[in-house]
Write a protein that holds these residues in place. Sequence first.
Motif, PDB file in Angstrom:
ATOM      1  N   ASN A   6     -19.469  56.984  47.946  1.00  0.00           N
ATOM      2  CA  ASN A   6     -19.330  57.196  46.512  1.00  0.00           C
ATOM      3  C   ASN A   6     -18.853  58.618  46.239  1.00  0.00           C
ATOM      4  O   ASN A   6     -18.768  59.450  47.141  1.00  0.00           O
ATOM      5  N   CYS A   7     -18.574  58.877  44.973  1.00  0.00           N
ATOM      6  CA  CYS A   7     -18.153  60.207  44.542  1.00  0.00           C
ATOM      7  C   CYS A   7     -19.128  61.255  45.084  1.00  0.00           C
ATOM      8  O   CYS A   7     -20.338  61.163  44.881  1.00  0.00           O
ATOM      9  N   GLU A   8     -18.586  62.237  45.760  1.00  0.00           N
ATOM     10  CA  GLU A   8     -19.456  63.242  46.398  1.00  0.00           C
ATOM     11  C   GLU A   8     -19.970  64.285  45.416  1.00  0.00           C
ATOM     12  O   GLU A   8     -20.808  65.108  45.767  1.00  0.00           O
ATOM     13  N   LEU A   9     -19.461  64.235  44.195  1.00  0.00           N
ATOM     14  CA  LEU A   9     -19.968  65.170  43.190  1.00  0.00           C
ATOM     15  C   LEU A   9     -21.019  64.515  42.296  1.00  0.00           C
ATOM     16  O   LEU A   9     -22.049  65.113  42.008  1.00  0.00           O
ATOM     17  N   CYS A  10     -20.768  63.277  41.854  1.00  0.00           N
ATOM     18  CA  CYS A  10     -21.705  62.665  40.895  1.00  0.00           C
ATOM     19  C   CYS A  10     -22.322  61.367  41.380  1.00  0.00           C
ATOM     20  O   CYS A  10     -23.225  60.841  40.736  1.00  0.00           O
ATOM     21  N   GLY A  11     -21.840  60.810  42.509  1.00  0.00           N
ATOM     22  CA  GLY A  11     -22.443  59.597  43.040  1.00  0.00           C
ATOM     23  C   GLY A  11     -21.892  58.307  42.465  1.00  0.00           C
ATOM     24  O   GLY A  11     -22.281  57.217  42.881  1.00  0.00           O
ATOM     25  N   MET A  30     -13.831  61.601  45.163  1.00  0.00           N
ATOM     26  CA  MET A  30     -14.171  61.849  43.759  1.00  0.00           C
ATOM     27  C   MET A  30     -13.924  60.601  42.940  1.00  0.00           C
ATOM     28  O   MET A  30     -12.983  59.844  43.197  1.00  0.00           O
ATOM     29  N   CYS A  31     -14.768  60.381  41.933  1.00  0.00           N
ATOM     30  CA  CYS A  31     -14.576  59.264  41.008  1.00  0.00           C
ATOM     31  C   CYS A  31     -13.554  59.675  39.957  1.00  0.00           C
ATOM     32  O   CYS A  31     -13.183  60.845  39.854  1.00  0.00           O
ATOM     33  N   GLU A  32     -13.123  58.711  39.135  1.00  0.00           N
ATOM     34  CA  GLU A  32     -12.059  59.055  38.183  1.00  0.00           C
ATOM     35  C   GLU A  32     -12.561  59.991  37.087  1.00  0.00           C
ATOM     36  O   GLU A  32     -11.795  60.786  36.558  1.00  0.00           O
ATOM     37  N   THR A  33     -13.846  59.939  36.770  1.00  0.00           N
ATOM     38  CA  THR A  33     -14.378  60.834  35.733  1.00  0.00           C
ATOM     39  C   THR A  33     -14.349  62.285  36.224  1.00  0.00           C
ATOM     40  O   THR A  33     -13.909  63.190  35.514  1.00  0.00           O
ATOM     41  N   CYS A  34     -14.799  62.491  37.447  1.00  0.00           N
ATOM     42  CA  CYS A  34     -14.774  63.841  38.012  1.00  0.00           C
ATOM     43  C   CYS A  34     -13.338  64.337  38.143  1.00  0.00           C
ATOM     44  O   CYS A  34     -13.020  65.463  37.763  1.00  0.00           O
ATOM     45  N   LEU A  35     -12.481  63.484  38.647  1.00  0.00           N
ATOM     46  CA  LEU A  35     -11.088  63.866  38.865  1.00  0.00           C
ATOM     47  C   LEU A  35     -10.421  64.276  37.546  1.00  0.00           C
ATOM     48  O   LEU A  35      -9.655  65.235  37.497  1.00  0.00           O
ATOM     49  N   THR A  46     -21.124  67.867  29.838  1.00  0.00           N
ATOM     50  CA  THR A  46     -22.389  67.187  30.169  1.00  0.00           C
ATOM     51  C   THR A  46     -22.278  66.415  31.488  1.00  0.00           C
ATOM     52  O   THR A  46     -23.246  66.306  32.228  1.00  0.00           O
ATOM     53  N   HIS A  47     -21.080  65.899  31.773  1.00  0.00           N
ATOM     54  CA  HIS A  47     -20.904  65.166  33.035  1.00  0.00           C
ATOM     55  C   HIS A  47     -21.259  66.034  34.226  1.00  0.00           C
ATOM     56  O   HIS A  47     -21.784  65.547  35.231  1.00  0.00           O
ATOM     57  N   TRP A  48     -20.984  67.315  34.101  1.00  0.00           N
ATOM     58  CA  TRP A  48     -21.116  68.198  35.261  1.00  0.00           C
ATOM     59  C   TRP A  48     -22.560  68.593  35.569  1.00  0.00           C
ATOM     60  O   TRP A  48     -22.811  69.360  36.509  1.00  0.00           O
TER      61      TRP A  48
HETATM   62 ZN   LIG Z   1     -17.804  61.707  40.153  1.00  0.00          ZN
END
Ligand SMILES: [Zn+2]
Length: 171
Positions: A6-11, A30-35, A46-48
């Motif tokens: 999964n995304c290594e920043l947010c899972g 990375m997921c599309e939101t992080c990217l 807030t995502h971060w």
């Molecule tokens: Zn992510």
Amino acid sequence: MAIDKNCELCGSDNGLSEYKVEPKEDTIVMCETCLASVDTPAENETHWHCLNDAMWSEVPAVQVMAYRVYSRLGNQEQLDMMYMEDEVKAWAEQGLEAENREPTRDANGTILVEGDSVSIIKDLVVKGAGFTAKQGTTVKNIRMVQDDPTHIQGKVNGSTIFIISAFLKKL
Ligand SMILES: [Zn+2]
């Protein structure tokens, strides 16, 4: 190539892709939101909050991305808490320099860079520090200020202070 994590920043597992952590060859998932907001994280601040976990990752490339996002957000508190090897930190900084903004200029319009020595051209009252930085004072090994080309950081009277670059002359 199949992505097996999964995304290594947010899972998240939403819209995963590999992201190259320049200037090295290392990649993270990375997921599309992080990217979408990694370069402009303030748009989705807030995502971060996800970085509260990712910042403690043992994977250098993940640490680098957490560091860059916190830098772009100006979140010094989190940056101060991060533990990184010097080499990893240098890698993180390289990515930030690459996207650099307006150059910082002295009173004559000369571009100032990290490590320059400058001279103060007028007496400056240092708010909060309780002293005046005198005209003619030399400030060695200046640092640039993230997202603010109008100031530099330097040591005067043993205190690290912010100085308006227009009141300086490069030596
Ligand atoms: Zn992510």
